[in-house]
Scaffold this motif. Structure first.
Motif, PDB file in Angstrom:
ATOM      1  N   LYS A   1       0.779  -1.165  -0.200  1.00 19.42           N
ATOM      2  CA  LYS A   1      -0.143   0.132   0.122  1.00 19.42           C
ATOM      3  C   LYS A   1       0.757   1.299   0.075  1.00 19.42           C
ATOM      4  CE  LYS A   1      -2.905   2.376   3.744  1.00 19.42           C
ATOM      5  NZ  LYS A   1      -3.758   2.212   4.678  1.00 19.42           N
TER       6      LYS A   1
ATOM      7  N   GLY B   1      -0.950   4.278  -0.685  1.00 17.94           N
ATOM      8  CA  GLY B   1      -2.010   5.219  -0.080  1.00 17.94           C
ATOM      9  C   GLY B   1      -3.400   4.654  -0.350  1.00 17.94           C
ATOM     10  N   GLY B   2      -4.264   5.516  -0.666  1.00 14.99           N
ATOM     11  CA  GLY B   2      -5.462   5.029  -0.622  1.00 14.99           C
ATOM     12  C   GLY B   2      -6.041   3.950  -1.690  1.00 14.99           C
TER      13      GLY B   2
ATOM     14  N   ASP C   1      -6.194   0.669  -0.170  1.00 13.80           N
ATOM     15  CA  ASP C   1      -7.327   0.397   0.940  1.00 13.80           C
ATOM     16  C   ASP C   1      -8.333  -0.013   0.055  1.00 13.80           C
ATOM     17  OD1 ASP C   1      -5.577   0.991   3.002  1.00 13.80           O
ATOM     18  OD2 ASP C   1      -6.736   2.894   3.431  1.00 13.80           O
TER      19      ASP C   1
ATOM     20  N   VAL D   1      -2.387  12.828   8.726  1.00 12.27           N
ATOM     21  CA  VAL D   1      -1.541  11.877   8.473  1.00 12.27           C
ATOM     22  C   VAL D   1      -1.783  11.782   6.899  1.00 12.27           C
ATOM     23  CG1 VAL D   1      -1.725   9.195   8.095  1.00 12.27           C
ATOM     24  CG2 VAL D   1      -2.521  10.511  10.058  1.00 12.27           C
ATOM     25  N   THR D   2      -0.754  11.789   6.307  1.00 15.19           N
ATOM     26  CA  THR D   2      -0.372  12.064   4.710  1.00 15.19           C
ATOM     27  C   THR D   2       0.611  11.661   3.909  1.00 15.19           C
ATOM     28  OG1 THR D   2      -1.100  14.264   3.049  1.00 15.19           O
ATOM     29  CG2 THR D   2       0.293  14.514   5.236  1.00 15.19           C
ATOM     30  N   ARG D   3       0.314  11.594   2.752  1.00 19.86           N
ATOM     31  CA  ARG D   3       1.396  11.497   1.653  1.00 19.86           C
ATOM     32  C   ARG D   3       1.894  12.971   1.610  1.00 19.86           C
ATOM     33  NH1 ARG D   3       0.361  11.209  -3.301  1.00 19.86           N
ATOM     34  NH2 ARG D   3      -1.737  11.161  -3.383  1.00 19.86           N
TER      35      ARG D   3
ATOM     36  N   LYS E   1      -1.473  17.986  -1.309  1.00 21.84           N
ATOM     37  CA  LYS E   1      -1.974  17.877   0.078  1.00 21.84           C
ATOM     38  C   LYS E   1      -2.099  18.861   0.805  1.00 21.84           C
ATOM     39  CE  LYS E   1      -2.961  13.226  -0.193  1.00 21.84           C
ATOM     40  NZ  LYS E   1      -4.404  12.674  -0.290  1.00 21.84           N
TER      41      LYS E   1
ATOM     42  N   LEU F   1       1.936  12.784  10.703  1.00 25.99           N
ATOM     43  CA  LEU F   1       2.724  11.808  10.156  1.00 25.99           C
ATOM     44  C   LEU F   1       2.747  11.986   8.518  1.00 25.99           C
ATOM     45  CD1 LEU F   1       3.780   8.869  10.418  1.00 25.99           C
ATOM     46  CD2 LEU F   1       1.316   7.967  10.634  1.00 25.99           C
TER      47      LEU F   1
ATOM     48  N   GLY G   1       7.909   8.752   7.452  1.00 30.49           N
ATOM     49  CA  GLY G   1       7.709   7.344   7.435  1.00 30.49           C
ATOM     50  C   GLY G   1       6.481   6.862   7.350  1.00 30.49           C
ATOM     51  N   TYR G   2       6.279   5.622   7.153  1.00 38.27           N
ATOM     52  CA  TYR G   2       4.930   5.047   6.934  1.00 38.27           C
ATOM     53  C   TYR G   2       4.767   4.126   8.299  1.00 38.27           C
ATOM     54  CZ  TYR G   2       0.850   2.555   5.242  1.00 38.27           C
ATOM     55  OH  TYR G   2      -0.463   2.048   5.145  1.00 38.27           O
ATOM     56  N   ASN G   3       3.742   4.452   9.031  1.00 39.12           N
ATOM     57  CA  ASN G   3       3.407   4.040  10.179  1.00 39.12           C
ATOM     58  C   ASN G   3       2.091   3.714  10.395  1.00 39.12           C
ATOM     59  OD1 ASN G   3       3.094   3.159  12.939  1.00 39.12           O
ATOM     60  ND2 ASN G   3       4.866   4.194  13.453  1.00 39.12           N
TER      61      ASN G   3
ATOM     62  N   GLY H   1     -10.025  10.768  -1.098  1.00 37.83           N
ATOM     63  CA  GLY H   1      -9.426  10.934   0.481  1.00 37.83           C
ATOM     64  C   GLY H   1     -10.295   9.795   1.162  1.00 37.83           C
ATOM     65  N   LEU H   2      -9.588   9.253   1.905  1.00 38.61           N
ATOM     66  CA  LEU H   2     -10.212   7.974   2.869  1.00 38.61           C
ATOM     67  C   LEU H   2      -9.816   8.780   4.326  1.00 38.61           C
ATOM     68  CD1 LEU H   2      -8.915   4.935   0.990  1.00 38.61           C
ATOM     69  CD2 LEU H   2     -10.923   6.010   0.918  1.00 38.61           C
ATOM     70  N   THR H   3      -8.667   9.429   4.829  1.00 41.68           N
ATOM     71  CA  THR H   3      -8.462   9.701   6.055  1.00 41.68           C
ATOM     72  C   THR H   3      -9.387  10.581   6.602  1.00 41.68           C
ATOM     73  OG1 THR H   3      -7.019  11.499   4.967  1.00 41.68           O
ATOM     74  CG2 THR H   3      -5.958   9.397   5.961  1.00 41.68           C
TER      75      THR H   3
ATOM     76  N   TYR I   1     -11.870   8.117   7.994  1.00 44.08           N
ATOM     77  CA  TYR I   1     -11.482   7.473   9.141  1.00 44.08           C
ATOM     78  C   TYR I   1     -11.486   8.360  10.197  1.00 44.08           C
ATOM     79  CZ  TYR I   1      -9.222   4.300   5.504  1.00 44.08           C
ATOM     80  OH  TYR I   1      -9.160   3.537   4.475  1.00 44.08           O
TER      81      TYR I   1
HETATM   82  P1  ADP Z   1      -4.025   9.185  -0.758  1.00 45.40           P
HETATM   83  O1  ADP Z   1      -4.555   8.044  -1.436  1.00 45.40           O
HETATM   84  O2  ADP Z   1      -4.274  10.482  -1.832  1.00 45.40           O
HETATM   85  O3  ADP Z   1      -2.502   9.207   0.021  1.00 45.40           O
HETATM   86  P2  ADP Z   1      -6.311   8.668   0.821  1.00 45.40           P
HETATM   87  O4  ADP Z   1      -6.703   9.652   2.094  1.00 45.40           O
HETATM   88  O5  ADP Z   1      -7.200   8.003   0.151  1.00 45.40           O
HETATM   89  O6  ADP Z   1      -5.140   9.745   0.320  1.00 45.40           O
HETATM   90  O7  ADP Z   1      -5.698   7.359   1.614  1.00 45.40           O
HETATM   91  C1  ADP Z   1      -4.321   7.332   2.184  1.00 45.40           C
HETATM   92  C2  ADP Z   1      -4.091   6.086   2.954  1.00 45.40           C
HETATM   93  O8  ADP Z   1      -2.835   6.080   3.581  1.00 45.40           O
HETATM   94  C3  ADP Z   1      -4.898   6.169   4.422  1.00 45.40           C
HETATM   95  O9  ADP Z   1      -5.098   4.665   4.739  1.00 45.40           O
HETATM   96  C4  ADP Z   1      -3.756   6.557   5.221  1.00 45.40           C
HETATM   97  O10 ADP Z   1      -4.017   6.296   6.480  1.00 45.40           O
HETATM   98  C5  ADP Z   1      -2.574   6.073   4.926  1.00 45.40           C
HETATM   99  N1  ADP Z   1      -1.391   6.885   5.044  1.00 45.40           N
HETATM  100  C6  ADP Z   1      -0.897   7.933   4.474  1.00 45.40           C
HETATM  101  N2  ADP Z   1       0.265   8.369   4.840  1.00 45.40           N
HETATM  102  C7  ADP Z   1       0.864   7.662   5.742  1.00 45.40           C
HETATM  103  C8  ADP Z   1       1.714   7.395   6.599  1.00 45.40           C
HETATM  104  N3  ADP Z   1       2.887   8.214   6.832  1.00 45.40           N
HETATM  105  N4  ADP Z   1       1.841   6.332   7.412  1.00 45.40           N
HETATM  106  C9  ADP Z   1       0.723   5.275   7.484  1.00 45.40           C
HETATM  107  N5  ADP Z   1      -0.331   5.446   6.815  1.00 45.40           N
HETATM  108  C10 ADP Z   1      -0.506   6.452   5.861  1.00 45.40           C
END
Ligand code: ADP
Ligand code: GLC
Length: 472
Positions: free
Chosen positions: A15, A17-18, A21, A296-298, A303, A325, A352-354, A378-380, A383
Motif C-alpha cells: 500500500k 496510499g488510498g 485500501d 496523516v498524509t503523503r 495535500k 505523520l 515514514g510510513y506507520n 480521500g479516505l483519511t 477514518y
Molecule cells: P492518498 O491515497 O491520496 O494518499 P487517501 O486519504 O485516500 O489519500 O489514503 C491514504 C491512505 O494512506 C490512508 O489509509 C492513510 O491512513 C494512509 N497513510 C498516508 N500516509 C501515511 C503514513 N505516513 N503512514 C501510515 N499511513 C499513511
C-alpha cells in the motif's frame, strides 16, 4: 457479473496510499453482492512475504519489451475474491512499490508494461472469463490498450484515483511496448507528442470513473484537469464519479488493536485515554487545555502541506498542538522536521510510513487537518470522523462530498471546509479554535461525524449500473 480488477496495490502489505485500501475493500463488497470477482496485482515483496498468496504451477508466456517473457502466477483468496499475483522478482521484489527517495524507479515503464500485459494474459486464462476488467490508475493503464490490440471481448472500465499521476514518457519509449504503431495516436496513447499511459486508458477504455462525484466534475475543467480536461469531457456520459467507501471493520475504534483504549460512539470515555496516550507517545505538552490537530498524509504539494507550514506558527501561538505523520517529498519532510524543531512541545512530526501511529492520530486528536488543494476522494477524513476527530478540510473533490461544513444556526455538519489558500487555512484554524472553546458544539459535531456510515455497500449499485451498461 464477472469482474477482474487490475491494480498495483493491496492493503495492508502493498500500500502506498488510498488505492491499497480501496482494493482491499471494493472487490470484496462486490463479491458479497454476489458477483464473481478477481483481483490481479504484481507480487510485490510485501505480498510475497505475507503468506496470503501461494505459488501455482501456472506460468504464462507473452511478449514484453520486444522479447518473450515469463511470469509465474500466485494465488490467494480474500473475502470471496480470487487474488492473483504476478511474480517477477526482477521487477517486483523491491523495497518500495514505485520508487525510493521520492522518485519512481527508472524502469517503471518496463515494470508496468510487463504487469499490464500479464494481467491481460491472465484475463484470458481465468474461468469464467471476466466480462469487465476494472483497471486502476496509470500503473495498470496499458490494460485497455492490450485488450484492444489483442481483440479481446472484455469491456474495460478505467478508474482514476488520481489524475495527477499520468505515466508520461518520451515518444520513443513507445517502442518498449508491444503494441501496434497505430495506437500511438491522439485517439490512443499519444498526447502532445509524448507517450501518456493514463490518457491512453481514458480514450481506449469503454468507460471511465473516478472516486467522487465532485472530482469527476472538477477534472473536466482546466483548473483541476491536469491537462486532460478536454480528453475527459470527450468521454461524455461514459465518465462518472462514484464515492469511495471505507472498510468499517478494518477501521473500527471499538476493535482497533492499535488504540490505547477502544471506544464506541455511545461512549467516548476511552477516546480521552487515547488522547492522553497520544500526548505521551509524542511528547507533546500535556493537557494544556487546547486542541490537538492531527495529520496523516503523503507529503506532496496537492495535500496542502505548505499551507500547514504557513499557518503552524499562528496555531502554536494560540495554544494549538500539531501531530503530523507523513512520508514523501524529501523537501517537505525536511521543512516539517525543521518546523517541529522550533516548537518541540507543540509540534511533532514523524516521517515514514506507520499505520499504527496513523490510527492513534485518528483516535487521539481533536481535529484532523487535510488542507488538500485537490482530492479525488480521500479516505483519511472518513477514518478521522469514524474515530471521532473533526475534519478540517480543503473544500475540493471527495472532501466536499464527505465533510459537511458546520452550520451553527442549524447545528448541522460534520467538520469544517475551507478554500485551500493561505487565507482560507487561517480562517479555518480560527473557526476550529473557536469551536474548541464551545465544548457542547464540539461534542455535537463529533457525534454527527461518528454516526455517519461510509460502508462500501453504497457504491456497489453504482458500479453495477456501469457494468450493466457496458455489458448490455
Ligand atoms: P492518498 O491515497 O491520496 O494518499 P487517501 O486519504 O485516500 O489519500 O489514503 C491514504 C491512505 O494512506 C490512508 O489509509 C492513510 O491512513 C494512509 N497513510 C498516508 N500516509 C501515511 C503514513 N505516513 N503512514 C501510515 N499511513 C499513511
Ligand atoms: C488516490 C487519491 C485519494 C483517494 C485514493 C483512493 O490516492 O489521492 O484521494 O482517496 O486514491 O481512491
Amino acid at each position: 457479473m464477472n469482474i477482474l480488477f487490475v491494480a498495483t496495490e493491496l492493503a495492508p502489505h502493498a500500500k502506498a496510499g488510498g488505492l491499497g485500501d480501496v482494493m482491499a475493500a471494493l472487490p470484496m463488497a462486490l463479491a458479497r453482492a454476489g458477483h464473481g470477482v478477481s483481483l490481479v496485482v504484481p507480487l510485490h515483496r510485501g505480498l510475497k512475504r505475507a503468506g496470503e498468496f501461494r505459488a501455482t504451477s501456472l506460468e504464462m508466456e507473452f511478449p514484453a519489451g520486444g522479447k518473450m517473457e515469463r511470469a509465474r502466477v500466485w494465488q490467494g483468496k480474500r473475502g470471496g475474491v480470487a487474488l492473483w499475483g504476478i511474480e517477477k522478482d526482477e521487477y517486483f521484489d523491491r523495497a518500495q512499490l514505485y520508487g525510493e527517495g521520492g522518485g519512481d524507479y527508472p524502469d517503471s515503464l518496463e515494470r508496468f508494461n510487463f504487469f499490464a500485459r500479464a494481467a491481460v494474459e491472465l484475463a484470458r486464462y481465468i474461468e469464467p472469463t471476466p466480462e469487465v476488467i476494472q483497471v486502476n490508475d496509470w500503473h495498470a493503464a496499458l490494460v485497455p490498450a492490450y485488450v484492444r490490440a489483442l481483440g479481446l471481448p472484455m469491456k474495460t472500465l478505467f478508474t482514476i484515483h488520481n489524475l495527477r499521476y499520468q505515466g508520461e514518457f518520451p515518444a520513443q519509449d513507445f517502442r518498449k511496448l508491444d503494441l501496434p504503431e497505430g495506437i500511438f495516436r491522439p485517439e490512443g496513447l499519444e498526447f502532445f507528442g509524448k507517450l501518456n499511459l493514463l490518457k491512453g486508458a481514458i480514450t481506449l477504455s469503454d468507460a471511465v470513473n473516478t472516486v467522487s462525484p465532485t472530482y469527476a466534475r472538477e477534472i473536466q475543467k482546466k483548473e483541476h484537469g491536469c491537462g486532460l480536461h478536454d480528453v475527459l469531457r470527450g468521454k461524455g456520459k461514459w465518465l462518472s464519479g462514484i464515492l469511495n467507501g471505507i472498510d468499517e471493520e478494518v477501521w473500527n475504534p471499538a476493535t482497533d488493536g492499535e488504540l490505547k483504549k477502544n471506544f464506541r460512539r455511545g461512549n467516548l470515555a476511552g477516546r480521552l485515554e487515547c488522547r492522553v496516550a497520544l500526548e505521551r507517545e509524542t511528547g507533546l505538552e500535556p493537557a494544556n487545555g487546547r486542541p490537538i490537530f492531527g495529520m496523516v498524509t503523503r507529503l506532496v504539494r496537492e495535500k496542502g502541506v505548505d499551507l500547514v507550514l504557513g499557518a503552524a506558527g499562528e496555531m502554536v501561538q494560540q495554544g494549538g498542538r500539531l501531530v503530523i505523520l507523513g512520508a514523501g517529498d524529501p523537501v517537505l519532510e525536511k521543512a516539517l522536521t525543521e518546523l517541529a524543531g522550533k516548537h518541540p512541545k507543540q509540534i511533532v512530526v514523524r516521517t515514514g510510513y506507520n499505520e499504527g501511529f496513523a490510527r492513534r492520530i485518528f483516535g487521539g486528536s481533536d481535529f484532523f487537518l487535510m488542507p488538500s488543494r485537490s482530492e479525488p476522494c480521500g479516505l483519511t477524513q472518513m477514518y478521522a470522523m469514524r474515530y471521532g476527530a473533526i475534519p478540517v478540510v480543503g473544500d475540493v473533490g471527495g472532501l466536499h462530498d464527505t465533510v459537511e461544513d458546520w452550520n451553527l444556526e442549524k447545528k448541522m455538519g460534520t467538520g469544517l471546509r475551507f478554500e485551500p489558500t493561505e487565507k482560507g487555512m487561517r480562517g479555518a484554524l480560527s473557526r476550529a479554535l473557536a469551536l474548541w472553546d464551545t465544548p457542547s458544539m464540539m461534542k455535537l459535531i463529533r457525534q454527527n461525524g461518528i454516526k455517519k456510515s461510509w460502508s462500501w455497500k453504497a457504491a456497489v449499485p453504482a458500479y453495477e449500473k456501469i457494468y450493466r451498461s457496458l455489458v448490455g
